[in-house]
Scaffold this active site. Structure first.
Site, PDB file in Angstrom:
ATOM      1  N   LYS A  58       1.024  -1.734   0.159  1.00 21.34           N
ATOM      2  CA  LYS A  58       0.357   0.349  -0.470  1.00 21.34           C
ATOM      3  C   LYS A  58       0.971   1.456   0.215  1.00 21.34           C
ATOM      4  O   LYS A  58       0.499   2.232  -0.827  1.00 21.34           O
ATOM      5  CB  LYS A  58      -1.197  -0.032   1.483  1.00 21.34           C
ATOM      6  CG  LYS A  58      -1.910  -1.172   1.070  1.00 21.34           C
ATOM      7  CD  LYS A  58      -2.938  -1.780   2.239  1.00 21.34           C
ATOM      8  CE  LYS A  58      -3.809  -2.410   2.279  1.00 21.34           C
ATOM      9  NZ  LYS A  58      -4.431  -2.849   3.867  1.00 21.34           N
ATOM     10  N   GLN A 102      -4.312  -1.329   9.541  1.00 17.84           N
ATOM     11  CA  GLN A 102      -3.784  -2.821   8.961  1.00 17.84           C
ATOM     12  C   GLN A 102      -4.515  -3.914  10.833  1.00 17.84           C
ATOM     13  O   GLN A 102      -4.312  -4.166  11.535  1.00 17.84           O
ATOM     14  CB  GLN A 102      -2.417  -2.974   8.521  1.00 17.84           C
ATOM     15  CG  GLN A 102      -2.470  -4.202   7.948  1.00 17.84           C
ATOM     16  CD  GLN A 102      -3.152  -4.662   6.603  1.00 17.84           C
ATOM     17  OE1 GLN A 102      -3.123  -3.986   6.207  1.00 17.84           O
ATOM     18  NE2 GLN A 102      -3.319  -5.411   6.069  1.00 17.84           N
ATOM     19  N   ASP A 125     -10.793   4.397   4.663  1.00 18.25           N
ATOM     20  CA  ASP A 125     -10.479   2.796   4.920  1.00 18.25           C
ATOM     21  C   ASP A 125     -12.241   2.855   5.073  1.00 18.25           C
ATOM     22  O   ASP A 125     -12.846   1.218   4.661  1.00 18.25           O
ATOM     23  CB  ASP A 125      -9.411   1.729   5.685  1.00 18.25           C
ATOM     24  CG  ASP A 125      -9.421   0.713   5.538  1.00 18.25           C
ATOM     25  OD1 ASP A 125      -9.793  -0.007   4.290  1.00 18.25           O
ATOM     26  OD2 ASP A 125      -9.342  -0.460   6.448  1.00 18.25           O
TER      27      ASP A 125
END
Length: 288
Positions: A58, A102, A125
């Site tokens: 990413k 994450q 996200d």
């Protein structure tokens, strides 16, 4: 569709590349007009090899799109309170425009508490309850990245959703549930199925659109796909296997996403696009 024909493959990699190209142009415009490049902060607890790889990938994609990245590596012994403190600090930092935690973070971490420490305007996200509510009410906000990528794929391939029966197999908070809400917002009739659904094939056989997001390899059999249906496989299991039996499903579906190369690339593309959009909102830059 006869059994001698095969479905058209949905090119997620191609659409993702175009999305990132557009995102990079917008990031460059923001930097030119404000002197500040969009910034995505990533936080990782522990050193799980898969998670480390995902974060590295990413960050590399960020660099290609003109997005600065800031990585916070935390030890595996990090507590929920400590992680919440880090995320609140990033939320308060004007130099950070988007935040990605994450996950999974480990069994000792209360992930929901951690997610809720992310400011809604930086939740690129789409993992907070605020973002889910915004998705459900079609209000301004950021969508969960994988469902957002799915919707972009359906739009790119001109899939008519109004009045169609969409069956979502999976009910996770950041994939199955938001995917269903986004489909509902496009006037699809949505049925949620999951691991405890009785006679899952019966529901799949009635679906004009199938979204597989349950995390079980080849759970959905090709012979249960309605001829001419659209199949979106958001599952990713060991051995590059999706949740749908691809070989048999493609002989009945009209459109189908491959695994890999379908939904996956769009997830990161949406993350980058939403990071740049977050920066634009926070810096007061309108589309030119």
């Amino acid at each position: 569709m006869s059994t001698t024909e095969t479905a058209q493959l949905v090119d997620g990699s191609g659409l993702a590349a175009r999305t990132v190209e557009e995102t990079a142009a917008r990031a460059a415009e923001i930097a030119r007009r404000t002197g500040t490049s969009p910034c995505l902060a990533t936080a990782l607890v522990g050193e799980d090899p898969a998670s480390v790889t995902y974060v590295r990938m990413k960050r590399a994609r960020c660099a290609k799109a003109g997005i600065r990245s800031r990585h916070i590596a935390l030890p595996a012994t990090t507590t929920t309170a400590e992680l919440v403190g880090v995320l609140k600090g990033l939320s308060d930092d004007p130099g950070v425009h988007g935040i990605l935690l994450q996950h999974p973070c480990g069994p000792h971490i209360d992930e929901r508490a951690a997610f809720e420490a992310i400011a809604p305007e930086k939740d690129v996200d789409g993992v907070t309850m605020h973002s889910f509510t915004a998705m459900s009410f079609s209000s301004p906000g950021f969508v969960s990245c994988t469902p957002g990528g799915i919707m972009r794929l359906l739009e790119a391939y001109d899939v008519e959703l109004a009045g169609k029966h969409a069956v979502v197999v999976g009910r996770s908070a950041i994939l199955g549930k938001p995917a269903g809400m986004l489909l509902l917002a496009k006037d699809a009739t949505v049925t949620y199925c999951h691991s405890r659904t009785v006679d899952l094939p019966a529901f799949v056989r009635e679906a004009d659109v199938v979204v597989a997001a349950v995390g079980r390899p080849r759970l959905i059999r090709g012979e249960d796909i309605k001829p001419g249906a659209v199949v979106i496989d958001a599952g990713y299991n060991p051995g590059n296997v999706g949740d749908v039996d691809f070989t048999t499903a493609r002989t009945r579906a009209r459109l189908i996403t491959p695994v890999p190369g379908g939904v996956g690339p769009m997830t990161i593309a949406v993350l980058l696009a939403q990071t740049v959009e977050a920066a634009a909102r926070q810096l007061g830059v309108e589309h030119s």
